[in-house]
Design a protein around this motif. Structure first.
Motif, PDB file in Angstrom:
ATOM      1  N   UNK A  97       0.920  -1.278   0.020  1.00 62.63           N
ATOM      2  CA  UNK A  97       0.056   0.050   0.043  1.00 62.63           C
ATOM      3  C   UNK A  97       0.854   1.194  -0.082  1.00 62.63           C
ATOM      4  N   UNK A  98       0.358   2.311  -0.362  1.00 64.31           N
ATOM      5  CA  UNK A  98       0.876   3.595  -0.175  1.00 64.31           C
ATOM      6  C   UNK A  98       2.181   3.891  -0.973  1.00 64.31           C
ATOM      7  N   UNK A  99       2.085   3.257  -2.293  1.00 65.12           N
ATOM      8  CA  UNK A  99       3.406   3.369  -3.215  1.00 65.12           C
ATOM      9  C   UNK A  99       3.599   4.733  -3.411  1.00 65.12           C
ATOM     10  N   UNK A 100       5.000   5.158  -3.462  1.00 64.71           N
ATOM     11  CA  UNK A 100       5.204   6.410  -4.105  1.00 64.71           C
ATOM     12  C   UNK A 100       6.741   6.507  -4.297  1.00 64.71           C
ATOM     13  N   UNK A 101       7.293   7.534  -5.101  1.00 62.50           N
ATOM     14  CA  UNK A 101       8.576   7.695  -5.514  1.00 62.50           C
ATOM     15  C   UNK A 101       9.206   8.701  -4.559  1.00 62.50           C
ATOM     16  N   UNK A 102      10.583   8.156  -3.866  1.00 64.95           N
ATOM     17  CA  UNK A 102      11.285   8.878  -3.187  1.00 64.95           C
ATOM     18  C   UNK A 102      12.392   9.759  -4.063  1.00 64.95           C
ATOM     19  N   UNK A 103      12.913  10.616  -3.373  1.00 64.67           N
ATOM     20  CA  UNK A 103      13.961  11.365  -3.926  1.00 64.67           C
ATOM     21  C   UNK A 103      15.225  11.622  -3.056  1.00 64.67           C
ATOM     22  N   UNK A 104      14.649  11.326  -2.015  1.00 62.68           N
ATOM     23  CA  UNK A 104      15.971  11.326  -0.900  1.00 62.68           C
ATOM     24  C   UNK A 104      15.873  10.190   0.259  1.00 62.68           C
ATOM     25  N   UNK A 105      17.113  10.079   0.395  1.00 61.31           N
ATOM     26  CA  UNK A 105      17.300   8.753   1.341  1.00 61.31           C
ATOM     27  C   UNK A 105      18.331   9.138   2.423  1.00 61.31           C
ATOM     28  N   UNK A 106      17.827   8.740   3.863  1.00 68.52           N
ATOM     29  CA  UNK A 106      18.752   8.945   4.934  1.00 68.52           C
ATOM     30  C   UNK A 106      18.731   7.888   5.538  1.00 68.52           C
ATOM     31  N   UNK A 107      19.996   7.281   6.156  1.00 72.27           N
ATOM     32  CA  UNK A 107      20.491   6.336   6.538  1.00 72.27           C
ATOM     33  C   UNK A 107      20.930   6.314   8.236  1.00 72.27           C
ATOM     34  N   UNK A 108      20.384   6.120   9.021  1.00 69.09           N
ATOM     35  CA  UNK A 108      20.538   6.164  10.383  1.00 69.09           C
ATOM     36  C   UNK A 108      21.358   4.903  11.095  1.00 69.09           C
ATOM     37  N   UNK A 109      22.292   4.991  12.190  1.00 72.81           N
ATOM     38  CA  UNK A 109      22.983   4.061  12.380  1.00 72.81           C
ATOM     39  C   UNK A 109      22.648   3.817  13.961  1.00 72.81           C
ATOM     40  N   UNK A 110      22.567   2.453  14.427  1.00 75.76           N
ATOM     41  CA  UNK A 110      22.275   2.155  15.678  1.00 75.76           C
ATOM     42  C   UNK A 110      23.505   1.912  16.624  1.00 75.76           C
ATOM     43  N   UNK A 111      23.384   2.364  17.941  1.00 74.98           N
ATOM     44  CA  UNK A 111      24.427   2.065  18.939  1.00 74.98           C
ATOM     45  C   UNK A 111      24.563   0.592  19.333  1.00 74.98           C
ATOM     46  N   UNK A 112      25.264   0.554  20.393  1.00 78.46           N
ATOM     47  CA  UNK A 112      25.484  -0.912  20.880  1.00 78.46           C
ATOM     48  C   UNK A 112      24.313  -1.328  21.529  1.00 78.46           C
ATOM     49  N   UNK A 113      23.218  -0.740  21.653  1.00 81.12           N
ATOM     50  CA  UNK A 113      21.969  -1.234  22.316  1.00 81.12           C
ATOM     51  C   UNK A 113      20.743  -0.987  21.344  1.00 81.12           C
ATOM     52  N   UNK A 114      19.701  -1.604  21.110  1.00 85.86           N
ATOM     53  CA  UNK A 114      18.731  -1.565  20.150  1.00 85.86           C
ATOM     54  C   UNK A 114      18.182  -0.112  19.958  1.00 85.86           C
ATOM     55  N   UNK A 115      18.040   0.204  18.699  1.00 84.76           N
ATOM     56  CA  UNK A 115      17.447   1.698  18.670  1.00 84.76           C
ATOM     57  C   UNK A 115      18.136   3.082  19.532  1.00 84.76           C
ATOM     58  N   UNK A 116      19.288   2.537  19.843  1.00 81.69           N
ATOM     59  CA  UNK A 116      20.191   3.739  20.492  1.00 81.69           C
ATOM     60  C   UNK A 116      20.711   4.514  19.390  1.00 81.69           C
ATOM     61  N   UNK A 117      21.156   5.831  19.482  1.00 89.28           N
ATOM     62  CA  UNK A 117      21.737   6.529  18.693  1.00 89.28           C
ATOM     63  C   UNK A 117      23.353   6.202  18.209  1.00 89.28           C
ATOM     64  N   UNK A 118      23.546   5.839  16.912  1.00 87.78           N
ATOM     65  CA  UNK A 118      24.910   5.306  16.612  1.00 87.78           C
ATOM     66  C   UNK A 118      25.653   6.402  16.323  1.00 87.78           C
TER      67      UNK A 118
END
Length: 241
Positions: free
Chosen positions: A186-207
């Motif tokens: 559902x909700x298909x669309x075309x993206x123009x920008x991508x951001x890749x975030x990284x995790x720290x040594x615990x799940x969902x923490x800021x890497x």
């Protein structure tokens, strides 16, 4: 007649005395010699106890060998305890504590995002360590197209058995399923920008710092099927899902 008898008795007496004298002065050695074969037999039999004694020493050697084997096994056990997994874990902790290892993020890596022909509707994320220290890619990438307000989940079956670590110059990978091949998303669309975030040594923490790899000029189509893999050491592993 009396003279003959007397002569005969004298001769008999002389022979008897001579026989007794011979027995006393050692002329009976023939009898003793006859008994010697028994002594020789006993002497010949002596090697048998000697052989038994030698055979008796064999278990001692075996025992010594067994002791040596036990000592060898003990030594091997100590080697395994010292140089095995425990040592590796200690090294990992030491590296992290001393700061010789860091997290991979946008500040010490180069990130690319490329669509692939196979599998269908997939994209490959490649992270290359551009720093001077080994860095760890933990868990999975947090992918965000444009201003999307939700976070794609990771395919749990792609979780590796160990953290993906990159020495300087090495690369790690993650696969991204952009849309369902059967069009069920559902909700298909075309993206123009991508951001890749990284995790720290615990799940969902800021890497650390995020990365913004460029997308093809025409953009990338995605829908609600958007899913990522965990970070992988090899490209094939990232795209085998």
């Amino acid at each position: 007649m009396r003279i003959r008898r007397t002569s005969h008795l004298l001769a008999l007496t002389a022979l008897t005395a001579l026989a007794l004298t011979a027995c006393e002065d050692g002329t009976g050695v023939q009898d003793e010699g006859a008994s010697r074969p028994a002594s020789s037999t006993a002497t010949a039999a002596q090697p048998t106890p000697a052989t038994d004694k030698g055979a008796g020493t064999t278990p001692s050697k075996d025992t010594a060998g067994s002791t040596g084997g036990t000592a060898g096994n003990t030594g091997a056990g100590k080697g395994s305890a010292t140089g095995g997994d425990t040592g590796a874990r200690t090294d990992d902790k030491a590296d992290t504590a001393s700061g010789s290892r860091v997290l991979c993020n946008g500040s010490n890596t180069e990130v690319t995002a490329e669509p692939v022909a196979r599998p269908l509707n997939h994209m490959l994320l490649t992270v290359t360590n551009t720093g001077s220290r080994t860095c760890d890619l933990t868990y999975y990438p947090v992918v965000r197209f444009d201003e999307m307000q939700w976070v794609p989940q990771a395919a749990e079956k792609t979780r590796p058995q160990a953290v993906t670590s990159l020495a300087p110059g090495e690369s790690g990978y993650a696969g991204v399923l952009l849309s369902a091949a059967d069009g069920s998303g559902d909700g298909g669309q075309t993206a123009k920008k991508l951001t890749v975030a990284f995790q720290g040594y615990t799940p969902n923490s800021d890497g650390g710092a995020s990365a913004t790899p460029p997308l093809p000029a025409k953009g990338l189509y995605y829908d609600s099927s958007l899913t990522v893999t965990y970070w992988q050491q090899g490209m094939d592993d990232a795209l085998s899902w």
